[in-house]
Write a protein that holds these residues in place. Structure first.
Motif, short mmCIF file in Angstrom:
data_model
loop_
_atom_site.label_atom_id
_atom_site.label_comp_id
_atom_site.label_asym_id
_atom_site.label_seq_id
_atom_site.Cartn_x
_atom_site.Cartn_y
_atom_site.Cartn_z
N VAL A 105 0.84 -1.30 0.09
CA VAL A 105 0.01 0.16 -0.01
C VAL A 105 0.99 1.33 0.07
CG1 VAL A 105 -1.73 1.33 1.34
CG2 VAL A 105 -1.79 -1.08 1.26
N LEU A 106 1.92 1.45 0.79
CA LEU A 106 2.87 2.42 1.18
C LEU A 106 3.62 2.60 -0.40
CD1 LEU A 106 4.30 4.53 2.55
CD2 LEU A 106 5.97 2.89 3.12
N ALA A 107 3.86 1.57 -1.17
CA ALA A 107 4.64 1.62 -2.56
C ALA A 107 3.55 2.21 -3.63
CB ALA A 107 5.17 0.35 -2.73
N THR A 108 2.41 1.82 -3.60
CA THR A 108 1.52 2.28 -4.35
C THR A 108 1.05 3.77 -4.09
OG1 THR A 108 0.18 0.07 -4.48
CG2 THR A 108 -1.12 1.86 -5.24
N LEU A 109 1.03 4.41 -3.00
CA LEU A 109 0.67 5.55 -2.69
C LEU A 109 2.09 6.60 -3.21
CD1 LEU A 109 -0.68 5.47 1.05
CD2 LEU A 109 -1.85 6.23 -1.21
N VAL A 110 3.20 5.98 -2.90
CA VAL A 110 4.21 6.58 -3.24
C VAL A 110 4.30 7.02 -5.00
CG1 VAL A 110 6.94 6.76 -3.57
CG2 VAL A 110 5.69 6.21 -1.32
N LEU A 111 3.93 5.64 -5.67
CA LEU A 111 3.89 5.82 -7.12
C LEU A 111 3.03 6.62 -7.49
CD1 LEU A 111 4.68 1.98 -8.01
CD2 LEU A 111 6.12 4.00 -8.42
N CYS A 112 1.77 6.63 -6.85
CA CYS A 112 0.57 7.72 -7.36
C CYS A 112 1.01 9.20 -7.18
CB CYS A 112 -0.46 7.26 -6.36
SG CYS A 112 -1.43 5.72 -6.87
N PHE A 113 1.83 9.20 -6.01
CA PHE A 113 2.08 10.49 -5.59
C PHE A 113 3.00 11.11 -6.74
CE2 PHE A 113 5.66 13.50 -4.15
CZ PHE A 113 4.75 14.48 -3.49
N PHE A 114 4.14 10.35 -7.08
CA PHE A 114 4.99 10.55 -8.25
C PHE A 114 4.37 10.82 -9.61
CE2 PHE A 114 8.59 9.76 -5.18
CZ PHE A 114 9.31 10.77 -5.22
N GLY A 115 3.30 9.94 -9.68
CA GLY A 115 2.51 10.01 -10.94
C GLY A 115 1.86 11.42 -11.11
N PHE A 116 1.32 11.76 -9.88
CA PHE A 116 0.69 13.12 -9.91
C PHE A 116 1.41 13.96 -10.06
CE2 PHE A 116 -1.09 16.52 -7.19
CZ PHE A 116 -2.14 16.95 -8.06
N LYS A 117 2.69 14.08 -9.69
CA LYS A 117 3.51 15.21 -9.63
C LYS A 117 3.95 15.31 -11.51
CE LYS A 117 7.71 15.14 -7.37
NZ LYS A 117 8.68 15.29 -6.53
N ILE A 118 4.15 13.97 -11.87
CA ILE A 118 4.73 14.23 -12.97
C ILE A 118 3.57 14.54 -14.22
CG2 ILE A 118 5.37 12.53 -15.00
CD1 ILE A 118 6.68 10.94 -12.98
N LEU A 119 2.34 14.15 -13.82
CA LEU A 119 1.20 14.71 -14.65
C LEU A 119 1.05 16.26 -14.44
CD1 LEU A 119 -1.25 13.88 -16.29
CD2 LEU A 119 -2.44 14.07 -13.94
N LEU A 120 1.40 16.80 -13.41
CA LEU A 120 1.34 18.25 -13.25
C LEU A 120 2.35 18.79 -13.90
CD1 LEU A 120 0.23 18.80 -9.47
CD2 LEU A 120 -1.19 19.19 -11.56
N ILE A 121 3.50 18.40 -13.94
CA ILE A 121 4.78 19.04 -14.63
C ILE A 121 4.41 19.09 -15.98
CG2 ILE A 121 7.34 18.87 -14.88
CD1 ILE A 121 7.41 17.70 -12.12
N SER A 122 3.92 17.75 -16.54
CA SER A 122 3.88 17.77 -18.10
C SER A 122 2.63 18.63 -18.49
CB SER A 122 3.51 16.29 -18.43
OG SER A 122 2.36 15.84 -17.65
N GLN A 123 1.57 19.00 -17.82
CA GLN A 123 0.58 19.52 -18.02
C GLN A 123 0.98 21.18 -18.03
OE1 GLN A 123 -2.33 18.65 -19.64
NE2 GLN A 123 -1.05 16.68 -19.83
N LEU A 124 1.49 21.67 -16.91
CA LEU A 124 1.70 23.11 -16.69
C LEU A 124 2.98 23.45 -17.14
CD1 LEU A 124 0.53 23.07 -12.87
CD2 LEU A 124 -0.55 23.83 -14.97
#
Length: 125
Positions: free
Chosen positions: A62-81
């Motif tokens: 669960v912790l690994a999934t949360l960390v991956l989701c966090f980095f995925g969200f951050k990467i998505l924001l960087i690519s969009q903005l």
């Protein structure tokens, strides 16, 4: 042996102590089996019940999934903005409350996130 204790009394006392130890051991085993068990057929053909293994206290998956989701969200924001727009928004968070400043520290752009976001932008354009 003591002066007033006969050999037969000593054996009875020892047998009672062994019996109490065995009862205690059986009680502990039954307590473990209350939380679930697995029946296994041994090499000799006997069916043995073993307690189910406890899952390791903290759910690492669960912790690994949360960390991956966090980095995925951050990467998505960087690519969009874009890197500049993202940096502007993170700088805005740095001027906020203590919680916002903590979020800004967590969300600051790192080289890996920037590289992956850049790779995503190159693929989509």
């Amino acid at each position: 042996m003591g002066a007033g204790i006969k050999y037969s009394e000593f054996k009875m006392d020892e047998a009672a102590t062994d019996f109490q130890k065995r009862l205690k051991r059986i009680g502990k085993r039954h307590a473990r089996l209350e939380h679930g068990y697995v029946s296994v057929v041994g090499e000799d053909g006997l069916i043995i019940t073993k307690p189910k293994r406890k899952s390791g206290g903290f759910p690492l998956r669960v912790l690994a999934t949360l960390v991956l989701c966090f980095f995925g969200f951050k990467i998505l924001l960087i690519s969009q903005l874009g890197p500049e727009g993202y940096a502007t928004r993170v700088d805005l968070l740095k001027t906020g409350t203590v919680i916002e400043q903590g979020g800004a520290w967590l969300l600051q752009a790192d080289p890996v996130s920037l590289a992956v976001a850049d790779g995503i932008n190159k693929l989509t354009l």
